[in-house]
Design an enzyme around this catalytic site. Structure first.
Site, mmCIF file in Angstrom:
data_model
loop_
_atom_site.group_PDB
_atom_site.id
_atom_site.type_symbol
_atom_site.label_atom_id
_atom_site.label_comp_id
_atom_site.label_asym_id
_atom_site.label_seq_id
_atom_site.Cartn_x
_atom_site.Cartn_y
_atom_site.Cartn_z
ATOM 1 N N GLY A 12 0.728 -1.023 0.142
ATOM 2 C CA GLY A 12 0.021 -0.200 -0.144
ATOM 3 C C GLY A 12 0.618 1.283 -0.020
ATOM 4 O O GLY A 12 0.431 2.022 1.004
ATOM 5 N N ARG A 15 0.718 6.021 -1.912
ATOM 6 C CA ARG A 15 0.444 7.379 -1.056
ATOM 7 C C ARG A 15 0.622 7.325 0.312
ATOM 8 O O ARG A 15 0.911 6.205 0.741
ATOM 9 C CB ARG A 15 -0.871 7.713 -1.541
ATOM 10 C CG ARG A 15 -2.125 6.909 -1.004
ATOM 11 C CD ARG A 15 -3.497 7.344 -1.150
ATOM 12 N NE ARG A 15 -3.817 7.362 -2.394
ATOM 13 C CZ ARG A 15 -4.055 8.371 -3.219
ATOM 14 N NH1 ARG A 15 -3.941 9.587 -2.781
ATOM 15 N NH2 ARG A 15 -4.382 8.390 -4.606
ATOM 16 N N ASP A 65 -3.594 -7.078 -4.639
ATOM 17 C CA ASP A 65 -4.330 -6.978 -3.431
ATOM 18 C C ASP A 65 -3.935 -8.072 -2.317
ATOM 19 O O ASP A 65 -3.933 -9.159 -2.539
ATOM 20 C CB ASP A 65 -5.998 -7.348 -4.146
ATOM 21 C CG ASP A 65 -6.843 -7.381 -3.004
ATOM 22 O OD1 ASP A 65 -6.465 -6.834 -1.819
ATOM 23 O OD2 ASP A 65 -8.345 -7.554 -3.245
ATOM 24 N N VAL A 66 -3.586 -7.294 -1.337
ATOM 25 C CA VAL A 66 -2.793 -8.372 -0.352
ATOM 26 C C VAL A 66 -3.941 -9.190 0.391
ATOM 27 O O VAL A 66 -3.560 -10.033 1.021
ATOM 28 C CB VAL A 66 -1.999 -7.437 0.725
ATOM 29 C CG1 VAL A 66 -1.004 -6.707 0.202
ATOM 30 C CG2 VAL A 66 -3.219 -6.279 1.418
ATOM 31 N N SER A 144 -2.928 0.985 14.744
ATOM 32 C CA SER A 144 -3.328 2.416 14.928
ATOM 33 C C SER A 144 -3.802 2.467 16.517
ATOM 34 O O SER A 144 -4.174 1.553 16.906
ATOM 35 C CB SER A 144 -4.839 2.343 13.922
ATOM 36 O OG SER A 144 -5.414 3.513 14.274
ATOM 37 N N TYR A 157 -12.723 -1.125 11.727
ATOM 38 C CA TYR A 157 -11.421 -0.626 11.736
ATOM 39 C C TYR A 157 -10.453 -0.967 13.031
ATOM 40 O O TYR A 157 -9.347 -1.550 12.983
ATOM 41 C CB TYR A 157 -11.175 0.558 11.323
ATOM 42 C CG TYR A 157 -9.709 1.246 11.064
ATOM 43 C CD1 TYR A 157 -8.935 0.932 9.721
ATOM 44 C CD2 TYR A 157 -9.045 2.034 11.975
ATOM 45 C CE1 TYR A 157 -7.965 1.375 9.576
ATOM 46 C CE2 TYR A 157 -7.819 2.457 11.745
ATOM 47 C CZ TYR A 157 -7.129 2.279 10.544
ATOM 48 O OH TYR A 157 -6.213 2.720 10.099
ATOM 49 N N ALA A 159 -11.218 -3.283 15.496
ATOM 50 C CA ALA A 159 -11.088 -4.623 15.549
ATOM 51 C C ALA A 159 -10.004 -5.108 14.563
ATOM 52 O O ALA A 159 -8.998 -5.882 15.003
ATOM 53 C CB ALA A 159 -12.147 -5.457 15.181
#
Length: 249
Positions: A12, A15, A65-66, A144, A157, A159
């Site tokens: 990813g 950007r 696409d991972v 995060s 997100y 979780a």
């Protein structure tokens, strides 16, 4: 330079934090593979690759696409062929599909878990045998702050990022005897294309929740990732490092 002779994959990385990290790794002497998930990101990915080429380091741009194991495996295999056996894996790819639980669709839950958590598993699984052969194997996963604190409207997100923390600690235990360190960084509110589109009132509310009183920048996170990828971090593993301006205090 401290990463001379090292090869890295940053998922990813067309950007944001991923792009900033890829360029900083190159400035430190690493050859770097840029990964993007779909055709719309190809131009951005190629622009990042051009920045890396200007440093004199090798690079390659690979679409994958991972969330799909076969594509993740192809990404790692292609990286090994194009820049040499990888020493550093940065699991950065991630998406959001925010909504309150009452309104969250099942597919929004599934997509976030598949990219943010399963994607980390897929790439790590695909790369682990190669990394164990490196004399300086490094895995850095992007979690995060909301994976620690939770956040209304981000159950999926939060979780996924909490799962990344558990995965990081478990794999750190598994790979420590093979000399591979595994760590996570947990960014808070970081300036991005998304935050640029928010209203001034929302941004101010975000700042009010941060003890340092300002949003972070991608370079704040990238600097820590590059440090964790270096020899200077040889005795650090299984850790989660918050880069959040104090949000999780």
């Amino acid at each position: 330079m401290e990463l001379t002779g090292r090869n890295a994959v940053v998922t990813g990385s067309s950007r944001g934090i991923g792009a900033e990290t890829a360029v900083k790794l190159a400035h430190k002497g690493a050859d770097v593979v840029i990964n993007y998930p779909f055709a719309g990101e190809k131009e951005n990915a190629e622009q990042i690759a051009q920045k890396i080429k200007k440093t004199g380091q090798k690079t390659a741009v690979i679409k994958a696409d991972v969330a799909d194991f076969k594509q993740a495996e192809k990404l790692i295999n292609s990286a090994n062929e194009k820049i040499g056996k990888i020493d550093i894996l940065i699991n950065n790819a991630g998406i959001t599909r925010d909504n309150l639980l009452l309104r969250m669709k099942e597919e929004d839950w599934d997509q976030v878990i598949e990219v943010n958590l399963k994607g980390v598993f897929n790439c790590t699984k695909a790369a682990v045998k190669t990394l164990m052969k490196s004399d300086q194997g490094r895995i850095i996963n992007l979690s995060s702050v909301v994976g620690i604190t939770g956040n209304a409207g981000q159950a999926n997100y939060s979780a996924s990022k909490a799962g990344v923390i558990g995965f990081t600690k478990s794999i750190a235990r598994e790979l420590s005897s093979r000399g591979v360190t595994v760590n996570a960084v947990a960014p808070g509110f970081i300036k991005s294309k998304m935050t640029e589109e928010l209203s001034g009132d929302i941004v101010e509310k975000m700042k009010d929740s941060i003890p340092l009183g300002q949003l972070g920048e991608p370079r704040d996170v990238a600097e820590m990732i590059v440090f964790l990828a270096s020899k200077k971090a040889r005795y650090i593993t299984g850790q989660v490092i918050n880069i959040d301006g104090g949000m999780a205090i």
